[in-house]
Scaffold this active site. Sequence first.
Site, PDB file in Angstrom:
ATOM      1  N   THR A  51       0.907  -1.301   0.132  1.00 30.83           N
ATOM      2  CA  THR A  51       0.035   0.077  -0.048  1.00 30.83           C
ATOM      3  C   THR A  51       0.803   1.258   0.000  1.00 30.83           C
ATOM      4  OG1 THR A  51      -0.274   0.048   2.524  1.00 30.83           O
ATOM      5  CG2 THR A  51      -1.744  -1.108   1.143  1.00 30.83           C
ATOM      6  N   GLY A  52       2.158   1.037   0.035  1.00 30.16           N
ATOM      7  CA  GLY A  52       3.070   2.295   0.167  1.00 30.16           C
ATOM      8  C   GLY A  52       3.042   3.117  -1.434  1.00 30.16           C
ATOM      9  N   GLN A  54       5.196   4.400  -3.675  1.00 28.42           N
ATOM     10  CA  GLN A  54       5.763   3.803  -4.832  1.00 28.42           C
ATOM     11  C   GLN A  54       5.306   2.162  -5.187  1.00 28.42           C
ATOM     12  OE1 GLN A  54      10.234   3.491  -3.198  1.00 28.42           O
ATOM     13  NE2 GLN A  54      10.485   5.494  -4.297  1.00 28.42           N
ATOM     14  N   GLU A 131      17.758   0.327  -2.046  1.00 28.37           N
ATOM     15  CA  GLU A 131      19.196   0.722  -1.569  1.00 28.37           C
ATOM     16  C   GLU A 131      19.068   0.830  -0.223  1.00 28.37           C
ATOM     17  OE1 GLU A 131      21.282   3.694  -4.777  1.00 28.37           O
ATOM     18  OE2 GLU A 131      18.978   4.238  -4.720  1.00 28.37           O
ATOM     19  N   GLU A 244      30.760  -3.832 -13.679  1.00 32.19           N
ATOM     20  CA  GLU A 244      31.375  -2.741 -13.260  1.00 32.19           C
ATOM     21  C   GLU A 244      32.269  -3.140 -12.166  1.00 32.19           C
ATOM     22  OE1 GLU A 244      28.483  -1.264  -9.657  1.00 32.19           O
ATOM     23  OE2 GLU A 244      28.062  -0.784 -11.849  1.00 32.19           O
ATOM     24  N   HIS A 287      27.347   3.054  -6.270  1.00 35.47           N
ATOM     25  CA  HIS A 287      26.857   2.039  -5.939  1.00 35.47           C
ATOM     26  C   HIS A 287      27.666   1.692  -4.638  1.00 35.47           C
ATOM     27  CE1 HIS A 287      25.203   0.639 -10.054  1.00 35.47           C
ATOM     28  NE2 HIS A 287      24.500   1.341  -9.730  1.00 35.47           N
TER      29      HIS A 287
END
Length: 674
Positions: A51-52, A54, A131, A244, A287
């Site tokens: 329900t957030g 985002q 993140e 990377e 990152h």
Amino acid sequence: MALRSLPRRAPQMGMRWTRRFSSSPRNASYADTLPNLKIGAHTRVLFQGFTGRQATANVKESLEWGTKIVGGVKPGVEGEHLGLPVFPSVKVAQEKAKPDASAIYVPGNQTAQAIEEAIEAEIPLVVAVAEHVPIHDILRIHSMLQTQSKTRLVGANCPGIISAIGKCRIGFQPLPCFAPGNVGIVAKSGTLSYETVASTTRAGLGQSLCISMGGDVLAGTNFVDALKIFEHDEDTEGIILVGEIGGTAEMDAAEWIKDYRRRTADPKPIMALVGGLEAPPGRIMGHAGAWAAPGEPDGQTKYQALERAGAVMVNHPEKFGEGMKTLLGNKATRPGTSVSSNVSQKRGFHTMRRFTPTSQSAVQQKRNLYIKQFQALDILKQKSIPVNETVSSSDGSVSISVDRTALSPCIVASPGPEFEPARSRKFPFSYKLANFEGQSVISEVVSHLGLPASAQGKLASLVRALWEIFKEKEAFVLETRIGLSAEGNLEVHGAHFGFDDAAYRSSGRQEAIHSLRNKAEEVLEEVEAEKDGIVYVKLQGEGSIGTLVNGAGLAMNTVDALTIHGGHCANFLDTGGKATSETVKSSFRIICSDPRVKAVFVNIFGGLTRCDMIAEGIIMAFRDLDMQVPVVVRLRGTNEELGQKMIAESGLPLHAFDGFEAAAKKVISLAENK
């Protein structure tokens, strides 16, 4: 209980695919969850954090696209949201909705708990997008994952996984970039993966399955896992890998590719890119996982390994589309060689201009994750470890760090004063069971270091102390230089300690260790950028080009590619995944505070943010700050034509491009002529 040494993680395919790989029975393991990555139209998706804000926006988009979403979880609550059921727990959701996958949309400090709940409910696939998940939280999660064979993790810190063919999105990938097709993509970087996807879409190839490894230190699914899926996926005809700096996943992938090409009569073409070739030693490049631990290879080494293995290398993701089209149209072309002037690197590593770095310790101290040597030595003294700062030479180096392949903590030992990859060896061990009483691993470390057997007890004491510090203060790397005194006693001559800022920033833990930071001794521009959520790294050298990029991987690649074209970059700057007018304005202000900057290169991929919105922010920032240096803007992605038109018609000294090559040549020319 003795310390348990873990073998190198070498995933095998799941039980449903066992006959394809082996006819002998074996014990179930985390490797058995690999087929769970093959999502599609059949996949039933659950949302945690349903329900957030985002998650709500993501669910609406994904439903409209065609993803089969069966509901979501809000702890302790039952009801309905967006016309879908809300369950009070993952266990209840599993019983009633039978999901095949769960998308976790909760903050970083809650992510580990959400993953744990999904593991306990035996959800086949878990995708964690957040993140700033504390490293030690994820270490604990991986210690759970390695003991079960039901749940596969993708992430954390990743855009997720998406089947363009099956219209199944589990993550926040920009849908307008995707088209059903035949190219499988696996990437560490979100923005670089979006560029890669868009390139294959423009080339008319489209994508089959796109898997994000993510930018964290510990990834639930790695390159080799994805390559194994692509090898046997009938929809995938070509494979793209985007790596990377940080870890050894690219090296593992190179070994797999080499073996694959050796045992396969008609191998699928593989292309690759490695970001961070120009990254300064010791720096964390946006990152959480974009840094090299003791004994790990740098970007150049990874590039060369992939190229030798047979992957066709490019210097920018926009080259993947046409390059892969050429390879698929002519499978006889041997990978590792140039298939067109637009595919392979223009210059080899031996001719590429390099920044001249300062000493590693000086560079590393600029990051807030590291403390000063005297502070690290004081912590060791508190653990009753003998310290002798007056000795300049050392007999070896010992570190506690993270083994990204074994997905566990490890001892790293080198018989020299530096952790040279060729001389360093990792000794992974269990996060839950380490107590070093048996000392079997310690004897191996002593042997590798070339120390006398009499030093084993003292070394065990040092390692035990480092492990206690590692756990108690949530470190990600603890390096020590050691030696034997004239009396034969083991002592520490130097130390370099780094601690996880996510534990402090997102979870409010470890305030005492992070209070040791002295911002007054750091680079002013980097501290200022941090206030606005921008990651800025000031690069050494003549640096006449300022860079402004959204996304860490794309920012690293931008510096790499400009350097290959003969440019001299002054900085690395990552605005984050969503560039806004305010972050763009702050970025311009910080970049132009460097008197070396003669021109600015803005390289934005509008995936989650529209290009017209970004263009508006650039124009406003340019006017508000009374910019005096020319700016080249490359916009790609959603509404790119409108954004480019706005820049071109602004009446300001802004130069709009869509292709990287032309934009790079323009900004280099402007910087040279300024």
